[in-house]
Scaffold this active site. Structure first.
Site, PDB file in Angstrom:
ATOM      1  N   LEU A 127      40.017  31.875  39.077  1.00 34.71           N
ATOM      2  CA  LEU A 127      41.004  32.877  39.489  1.00 34.71           C
ATOM      3  C   LEU A 127      42.431  32.394  39.263  1.00 34.71           C
ATOM      4  O   LEU A 127      42.762  31.238  39.475  1.00 34.71           O
ATOM      5  CB  LEU A 127      40.809  33.219  40.974  1.00 34.71           C
ATOM      6  CG  LEU A 127      39.411  33.724  41.343  1.00 34.71           C
ATOM      7  CD1 LEU A 127      39.343  34.071  42.829  1.00 34.71           C
ATOM      8  CD2 LEU A 127      39.016  34.932  40.506  1.00 34.71           C
TER       9      LEU A 127
ATOM     10  N   HIS B 184      44.240  37.813  39.188  1.00 28.34           N
ATOM     11  CA  HIS B 184      43.131  38.225  40.060  1.00 28.34           C
ATOM     12  C   HIS B 184      43.619  38.430  41.490  1.00 28.34           C
ATOM     13  O   HIS B 184      43.205  39.362  42.174  1.00 28.34           O
ATOM     14  CB  HIS B 184      42.044  37.140  40.091  1.00 28.34           C
ATOM     15  CG  HIS B 184      41.363  36.887  38.795  1.00 28.34           C
ATOM     16  ND1 HIS B 184      41.568  35.742  38.058  1.00 28.34           N
ATOM     17  CD2 HIS B 184      40.471  37.632  38.103  1.00 28.34           C
ATOM     18  CE1 HIS B 184      40.807  35.790  36.970  1.00 28.34           C
ATOM     19  NE2 HIS B 184      40.147  36.924  36.967  1.00 28.34           N
TER      20      HIS B 184
END
Ligand code: PAF
Length: 290
Positions: free
Chosen positions: A45, A49
């Site tokens: 991530l 995100h």
């Protein structure tokens, strides 16, 4: 009495690993009157995100995310084995932005022996990235159907960076009455304009420096198109400039209808400019409205 106010402590993140646990946790929130948002991811991530979680929290009271590196959307020569994985780090990042539930199933849970069902959306996957990655969007459609069916969230957020994926997921959620509203999350860019992507981690320092040509050439082409330049010439010139800037190959630079993904030869409302190109062995994508 302390003379400073402690920083807000993020709610703890609960991790569940089966579809039944995910369904139950989301249903418990909904029974308590909460709207629930869901952010499917493959992990590794980055701030893009995390912005999807923040967008989810603008449309819902609680947000769940999933991390699953989906083998069905990788071709035989693609980067499934080297795809970055860091569940503990990802969980801490999700908690820091207010995500309270993480669904992290393993491959055997998602695709147990005997698994035989696949979801295929017609036409939309056959163009753009789908033309270069046969089967990729069938893998995406299959896993996203499973994830949305298990979560039964009120809304789900998908990044606009993969515009084709977003269009396919929207179509599919509508066609299959999945009951979850699909929301697009704006592209998050580095300070020089390169769209954040888990795959940027593969770029060498020199490749990372050259990669900025992708958003730059798209922005230049966007300006040309808005100024009335002929579409074919603008797209061809953008492709040539990407090669000159150090991209090894250009899969496409295209102007399409943003919903149907059909090629446009003139500007129309809802038109989207998209590109995919290889910097060394790393395939990068980006897009802009026109
Ligand atoms: O965009 C992604 O990260 C993936 O394609 C998704 C939507 C999580 C499905 O595996």
């Amino acid at each position: 009495m302390p003379d400073t106010v402690p920083d807000a402590v993020p709610a703890p993140l609960r991790i569940v690993r089966t579809p039944a646990e995910l369904t139950a946790a989301v249903a418990t929130w909904q029974r308590a009157g909460h709207r629930v948002g869901f952010v499917p991811t493959m992990g590794a991530l980055h701030a893009g995100h995390l912005a999807l979680v923040t967008t989810g929290l603008q449309h819902a009271d609680k947000v769940a995310a999933s991390i699953f590196v989906n083998p069905k959307q990788f071709g035989p020569t693609e980067d499934l084995d080297r795809y970055p994985r860091d569940e503990a780090g990802d969980a801490a990042k999700l908690a820091s932005v207010g995500c309270e539930l993480l669904y992290a199933p393993d491959v055997a849970t998602m695709y147990p022996p005997g698994f035989a069902s696949h979801v295929r959306v017609s036409e939309l996957p056959d163009v753009l990235c789908g033309a270069a990655r046969p089967g990729h969007f069938d893998g995406v459609a299959t896993v996203v159907t499973k994830l949305l069916a298990a979560a039964r969230a009120d809304v789900a957020v998908f990044g606009e960076k993969d515009w084709q994926q977003l269009a396919i997921v929207r179509r599919m959620a509508l066609d299959l009455d999945l009951g979850t509203r699909i929301i697009g999350g704006a592209i998050v860019r580095d300070t020089d304009g390169l769209a954040l992507s888990s795959r940027n981690l593969y770029l060498s320092t020199d490749e990372r420096r050259r990669a900025v040509a992708l958003p730059q050439e798209l922005a230049f082409a966007q300006g040309e198109l808005r100024g009335g330049a002929p579409v074919g010439g603008v797209l061809a010139a953008a492709g040539e400039r990407l090669l000159a800037a150090g991209f090894a190959r250009v899969d496409y630079v295209a102007l399409v209808d943003g919903e149907r993904l059909t090629a446009l030869d003139r500007l129309e409302p809802g038109a989207r400019l998209l590109a995919a190109a290889w910097m060394g062995t790393t395939r990068l994508i980006d897009n802009l409205p026109v």
